[in-house]
Design a protein around this motif. Structure first.
Motif, mmCIF file in Angstrom:
data_model
loop_
_atom_site.group_PDB
_atom_site.id
_atom_site.type_symbol
_atom_site.label_atom_id
_atom_site.label_comp_id
_atom_site.label_asym_id
_atom_site.label_seq_id
_atom_site.Cartn_x
_atom_site.Cartn_y
_atom_site.Cartn_z
ATOM 1 N N ASP A 1 -22.923 21.921 29.958
ATOM 2 C CA ASP A 1 -24.080 21.182 30.466
ATOM 3 C C ASP A 1 -23.743 20.702 31.876
ATOM 4 O O ASP A 1 -23.140 19.647 32.071
ATOM 5 C CB ASP A 1 -24.386 19.989 29.552
ATOM 6 N N ARG A 2 -24.123 21.511 32.871
ATOM 7 C CA ARG A 2 -23.750 21.203 34.243
ATOM 8 C C ARG A 2 -24.462 19.950 34.765
ATOM 9 O O ARG A 2 -23.911 19.207 35.586
ATOM 10 C CB ARG A 2 -24.045 22.400 35.151
ATOM 11 N N LYS A 3 -25.679 19.710 34.315
ATOM 12 C CA LYS A 3 -26.428 18.553 34.799
ATOM 13 C C LYS A 3 -25.716 17.259 34.447
ATOM 14 O O LYS A 3 -25.724 16.298 35.230
ATOM 15 C CB LYS A 3 -27.838 18.558 34.221
ATOM 16 N N ARG A 4 -25.124 17.199 33.280
ATOM 17 C CA ARG A 4 -24.421 15.998 32.841
ATOM 18 C C ARG A 4 -22.917 16.068 33.100
ATOM 19 O O ARG A 4 -22.190 15.139 32.759
ATOM 20 C CB ARG A 4 -24.667 15.759 31.351
ATOM 21 N N SER A 5 -22.471 17.206 33.647
ATOM 22 C CA SER A 5 -21.029 17.439 33.853
ATOM 23 C C SER A 5 -20.276 17.316 32.530
ATOM 24 O O SER A 5 -19.178 16.742 32.470
ATOM 25 C CB SER A 5 -20.455 16.462 34.893
ATOM 26 N N GLN A 6 -20.880 17.871 31.466
ATOM 27 C CA GLN A 6 -20.282 17.791 30.136
ATOM 28 C C GLN A 6 -20.109 19.180 29.533
ATOM 29 O O GLN A 6 -20.898 20.090 29.789
ATOM 30 C CB GLN A 6 -21.153 16.943 29.203
ATOM 31 N N CYS A 7 -19.071 19.311 28.729
ATOM 32 C CA CYS A 7 -18.872 20.527 27.953
ATOM 33 C C CYS A 7 -18.568 20.139 26.513
ATOM 34 O O CYS A 7 -18.106 19.023 26.240
ATOM 35 C CB CYS A 7 -17.739 21.373 28.524
ATOM 36 N N ARG A 8 -18.858 21.053 25.619
ATOM 37 C CA ARG A 8 -18.573 20.831 24.196
ATOM 38 C C ARG A 8 -17.517 21.832 23.754
ATOM 39 O O ARG A 8 -17.631 23.028 24.035
ATOM 40 C CB ARG A 8 -19.842 21.021 23.372
ATOM 41 N N ILE A 9 -16.485 21.329 23.119
ATOM 42 C CA ILE A 9 -15.452 22.189 22.554
ATOM 43 C C ILE A 9 -15.406 21.948 21.049
ATOM 44 O O ILE A 9 -15.706 20.852 20.571
ATOM 45 C CB ILE A 9 -14.069 21.930 23.182
ATOM 46 N N ILE A 10 -15.070 22.993 20.318
ATOM 47 C CA ILE A 10 -14.991 22.902 18.857
ATOM 48 C C ILE A 10 -13.656 23.488 18.430
ATOM 49 O O ILE A 10 -13.301 24.600 18.837
ATOM 50 C CB ILE A 10 -16.163 23.645 18.199
ATOM 51 N N TYR A 11 -12.911 22.743 17.661
ATOM 52 C CA TYR A 11 -11.564 23.173 17.284
ATOM 53 C C TYR A 11 -11.298 22.890 15.814
ATOM 54 O O TYR A 11 -11.976 22.083 15.170
ATOM 55 C CB TYR A 11 -10.519 22.455 18.155
ATOM 56 N N ARG A 12 -10.276 23.583 15.303
ATOM 57 C CA ARG A 12 -9.854 23.376 13.920
ATOM 58 C C ARG A 12 -8.488 22.698 13.927
ATOM 59 O O ARG A 12 -7.611 23.061 14.703
ATOM 60 C CB ARG A 12 -9.761 24.730 13.195
ATOM 61 N N VAL A 13 -8.310 21.718 13.073
ATOM 62 C CA VAL A 13 -7.021 21.033 12.965
ATOM 63 C C VAL A 13 -6.023 21.967 12.297
ATOM 64 O O VAL A 13 -6.169 22.321 11.126
ATOM 65 C CB VAL A 13 -7.147 19.719 12.168
ATOM 66 N N GLU A 14 -5.023 22.409 13.076
ATOM 67 C CA GLU A 14 -4.034 23.357 12.583
ATOM 68 C C GLU A 14 -2.633 22.756 12.492
ATOM 69 O O GLU A 14 -1.791 23.244 11.757
ATOM 70 C CB GLU A 14 -3.983 24.581 13.509
ATOM 71 N N GLY A 15 -2.374 21.733 13.288
ATOM 72 C CA GLY A 15 -1.040 21.146 13.323
ATOM 73 C C GLY A 15 -1.090 19.738 13.874
ATOM 74 O O GLY A 15 -2.152 19.109 13.958
ATOM 75 N N GLN A 16 0.067 19.246 14.317
ATOM 76 C CA GLN A 16 0.155 17.862 14.772
ATOM 77 C C GLN A 16 -0.693 17.610 16.017
ATOM 78 O O GLN A 16 -1.330 16.561 16.147
ATOM 79 C CB GLN A 16 1.613 17.507 15.054
ATOM 80 N N GLY A 17 -0.705 18.564 16.939
ATOM 81 C CA GLY A 17 -1.433 18.362 18.177
ATOM 82 C C GLY A 17 -2.922 18.203 17.971
ATOM 83 O O GLY A 17 -3.540 17.239 18.455
ATOM 84 N N THR A 18 -3.531 19.138 17.272
ATOM 85 C CA THR A 18 -4.966 19.057 17.026
ATOM 86 C C THR A 18 -5.301 17.906 16.079
ATOM 87 O O THR A 18 -6.407 17.358 16.129
ATOM 88 C CB THR A 18 -5.492 20.379 16.452
ATOM 89 N N ASP A 19 -4.343 17.504 15.252
ATOM 90 C CA ASP A 19 -4.573 16.333 14.401
ATOM 91 C C ASP A 19 -4.683 15.074 15.266
ATOM 92 O O ASP A 19 -5.518 14.200 15.001
ATOM 93 C CB ASP A 19 -3.433 16.180 13.391
ATOM 94 N N VAL A 20 -3.879 14.990 16.320
ATOM 95 C CA VAL A 20 -3.981 13.867 17.256
ATOM 96 C C VAL A 20 -5.356 13.870 17.912
ATOM 97 O O VAL A 20 -6.013 12.822 18.026
ATOM 98 C CB VAL A 20 -2.866 13.943 18.322
#
Length: 257
Positions: free
Chosen positions: A59-78
């Motif tokens: 969304d360039r107008k708001r300078s926002q992006c959406r990311i979607i991820y799956r919790v696989e380990g410690q990093g994504t759990d954080v």
């Protein structure tokens, strides 16, 4: 242009078991293209490597992006425990994304996604629909509980859903649906597990505009460490392609999978 920025976490919601959607805001959004990814530093000094996560919507107008991820380990759990107002150290946008500039109004395209490979295809569907293109999406998941982004893709065209156990949509793989589609597609865009990418690569290896987006373990995310190389079908043996640099999007029929 590759940037490094502290991006603001605007919002985070859980979409399915272990699947989270995060909205980030920052100047970097202006440089993003569909199909690229960002490399995020885990806010924990014990974890040195950044985590690569594909860009789902821009969304360039708001300078926002959406990311979607799956919790696989410690990093994504954080990541999953972070809340609005916090900041993340982000490097990007990285990689080569999808192209839709050659499409024209009235064309038909096919989107094929599986599991956590579906997110980067949402922006493709949106941008194609804005050009007057007819979008058909076929997305596959393990179970009903794992289904994500069906509603988002339905905004831009027809969506078919498959599940491995038949708990939602059609039982089986996306191939069952794709193989019976009779339309002539101007382009095919896909992202998913290796088995699905092999299927798409083989089925559309001679198509002039068919693309697969690959996932790979990576360290630097910029092409320097060569930890995510794949072999091309044409060229010298040493001419490996890097998923983080020349990819993650590749033309079908171009790699040894």
């Amino acid at each position: 242009m590759i940037l490094k920025e502290l991006m603001l976490l605007v919002d985070q919601v859980q979409l399915a078991p272990r699947i989270f959607a995060m909205t980030l805001q920052g100047d970097m959004v202006g440089e993003m293209k569909m199909g690229q990814f960002i490399h995020i530093r885990v806010p924990d000094d014990s974890m040195l490597l950044r985590r690569p996560i594909s860009i789902s919507e821009i969304d360039r107008k708001r300078s926002q992006c959406r990311i979607i991820y799956r919790v696989e380990g410690q990093g994504t759990d954080v990541f999953s425990k972070m809340v609005a107002g916090e900041q993340l150290d982000v490097m990007g946008p990285l990689g080569t994304g999808f192209e839709v500039d050659f499409l024209k109004a009235g064309d038909q395209i096919l989107i094929i996604g599986g599991g956590i490979g579906v997110p980067p295809l949402v922006e493709v569907a949106k941008q194609a629909a804005l050009r007057g293109v007819n979008v058909t999406s076929v997305i596959g998941f393990a179970t009903k509980e794992a289904v994500i982004l069906e509603e988002e893709l339905a905004r831009y065209g027809q969506v078919y859903v498959t599940t491995d156990d038949g708990s939602y949509g059609e039982k089986g793989s996306v191939a069952l649906v794709v193989d019976r589609l009779s339309e002539e597609f101007a382009a095919i865009y896909s992202c998913g597990a290796p088995g699905m990418m092999n299927y798409v690569d083989q089925r559309y290896q001679d198509h002039p505009h068919a693309y697969i987006s690959l996932e790979a373990r990576m360290a630097c995310g910029m092409g320097a460490c060569c930890a995510c190389v794949v072999k091309p079908k044409v060229g010298q043996e040493h001419e490996n392609k890097r998923v983080c640099k020349e990819g993650p999007v590749f033309a079908t029929g171009s790699l040894i999978l």
